[in-house]
Design an enzyme around this catalytic site. Sequence first.
Site, mmCIF file in Angstrom:
data_model
loop_
_atom_site.group_PDB
_atom_site.id
_atom_site.type_symbol
_atom_site.label_atom_id
_atom_site.label_comp_id
_atom_site.label_asym_id
_atom_site.label_seq_id
_atom_site.Cartn_x
_atom_site.Cartn_y
_atom_site.Cartn_z
ATOM 1 N N SER A 252 0.855 -1.178 0.000
ATOM 2 C CA SER A 252 0.000 0.000 0.000
ATOM 3 C C SER A 252 0.891 1.227 0.000
ATOM 4 O O SER A 252 2.116 1.124 -0.021
ATOM 5 C CB SER A 252 -0.897 -0.016 1.234
ATOM 6 O OG SER A 252 -0.085 0.217 2.366
ATOM 7 N N LYS A 253 0.244 2.365 0.021
ATOM 8 C CA LYS A 253 0.982 3.630 -0.055
ATOM 9 C C LYS A 253 2.098 3.707 0.984
ATOM 10 O O LYS A 253 3.209 4.134 0.682
ATOM 11 C CB LYS A 253 0.006 4.779 0.193
ATOM 12 C CG LYS A 253 -0.026 5.740 -0.959
ATOM 13 C CD LYS A 253 -0.925 6.880 -0.652
ATOM 14 C CE LYS A 253 -0.970 7.767 -1.889
ATOM 15 N NZ LYS A 253 -2.084 8.643 -1.882
ATOM 16 N N ARG A 254 1.767 3.281 2.188
ATOM 17 C CA ARG A 254 2.767 3.448 3.239
ATOM 18 C C ARG A 254 3.981 2.549 3.046
ATOM 19 O O ARG A 254 5.045 2.779 3.595
ATOM 20 C CB ARG A 254 2.092 3.279 4.606
ATOM 21 C CG ARG A 254 2.186 1.968 5.272
ATOM 22 C CD ARG A 254 1.169 1.840 6.392
ATOM 23 N NE ARG A 254 0.367 0.654 6.162
ATOM 24 C CZ ARG A 254 0.705 -0.551 6.567
ATOM 25 N NH1 ARG A 254 1.818 -0.719 7.229
ATOM 26 N NH2 ARG A 254 -0.060 -1.584 6.316
#
Length: 489
Positions: A252-254
């Site tokens: 994911s983005k993180r």
Amino acid sequence: MAPKILTKGLKISMALRTRFAPSPTGFLHIGGARTALFCHLHARAHGGTTVLRIEDTDRQRSSQEAVDAILEGMRWMGLTPDEGPFFQSAHHARHLEEAHRLLAEGKAYRCICSVEELDAMREEQRNKGIKPRYDGRCRDRDPAALGSAPSVIRFKTPQTGEVAWDDMIQGTIRFDNNELDDLILVRSDHSPTYNLAVVVDDHDMGITLVLRGEDHISNTPRQIHLLEALGYQRPQYAHMPLLHGADGAKLSKRHGAVSVLHYRESGFLPAAVNNYLVRLGWSHGDQEIFTMQELESLFDVRRLGRSATIFNMEKLLWLNGQHIRAAKPDDLVSELSWHLNRLGLTNPGQERLRTIIPHFQERCKTMVEMSEKCRFLLIDTIHHYDEEGVRRHVSPDLHRPLESLCTKLEALDESTWDHPSIEHTFKSVLEEFQLKMGKLAQPVRLALTGTTTSPGIHETLLLLGRAKAVSRLKAGLIFFHNALRTQAN
Ligand code: GLU
């Protein structure tokens, strides 16, 4: 149709054609970029052709901005397709034509079930503990009796038997047909669905290899049934394992599932990003560092592992440093120019950058670092001196040596501004004042760069050129003098 190679009447193989088919609903993130990269590399390594198809049939969620971001991301990574971009929305009529052909051949049917009716059906199935699916209740309705009632077109999926394919990455995959329901081909607003559009386009574009993420595995049995009903040849399939973060969760983005252009902004080289993405799940002996040219001849999706791969930012950073170090200065010019531009620095031109780059390659893990480190060479004057550095390295007894160095350097002719003369001059000042190198080098570095880190001090002087070096030493002397006075008060 894809060209066939015929030898003495024997079909030996179809020319490889593969496609990257992103939906333009956002930027090109690192996972999508990996698919594009694998398509490109596999095609290059096997004499194939790559096609870029923008799947923009969802008009609500697609945008030109996303198309531009995808194209720019691919350009940056060096993945320019051989053909395309083609836009799926342009083939709308063709998709409908094929759906109506199936209807006419009795392989599809109109379904007039309302949303309420479908909801009630699913509710009932859930209550009975059955997996909710369309039960085919419109299959046998008399089409003539449907009149102009709003309807969708559904595909008559075989209800018994199984469908299987030899996935180039996953091995043999099988689905029981009774797990599949009659999928919608055309919605009531006459828009084709994803599965129809993909199957028709893959056929019309002569695609022989469908390489995509394993999240599409459940679409494949449906697509195989559909293409068989349409009389198309089946392509090969290869479903790549998805990327995961270090914690095991889907990327994911993180974890870094951001736009590839964000990686550019962070100072990564496309060659390093490509190398890293390939090494996630693919190997060639114990070689870690590959050039794009090597990958373009060695890569094979069949040698990809099946398990999910963990994205590790530290490793990518390390690899980036290795690529920066190994690159020819010429190959870093355009990327460095881009970063200098972002810092608002005047680009001194290719020739000058080519001279500068080798002095920084060993020291930088990213191109952002390189642009910041060579900043002092591209500005006119130093406006800010590292305060802590001045406190630690400048003292009153250095004033005369610095002054002497300045005078001696100024006396050098522009034509003798070379490494040996600079070294000789520096040494003579050290001897004259009985100083150690470190004692003089740091204040000189501070005067020349405003900081306490730079390439070797002789190199730094050399790179700056006589005029700039001397004027900075003079300005530094004044600044240090004032700083010492302030400290004393
Ligand atoms: N447009 C689909 C996506 O972005 C890809 C479809 C495919 O590769 O078959 O997920």
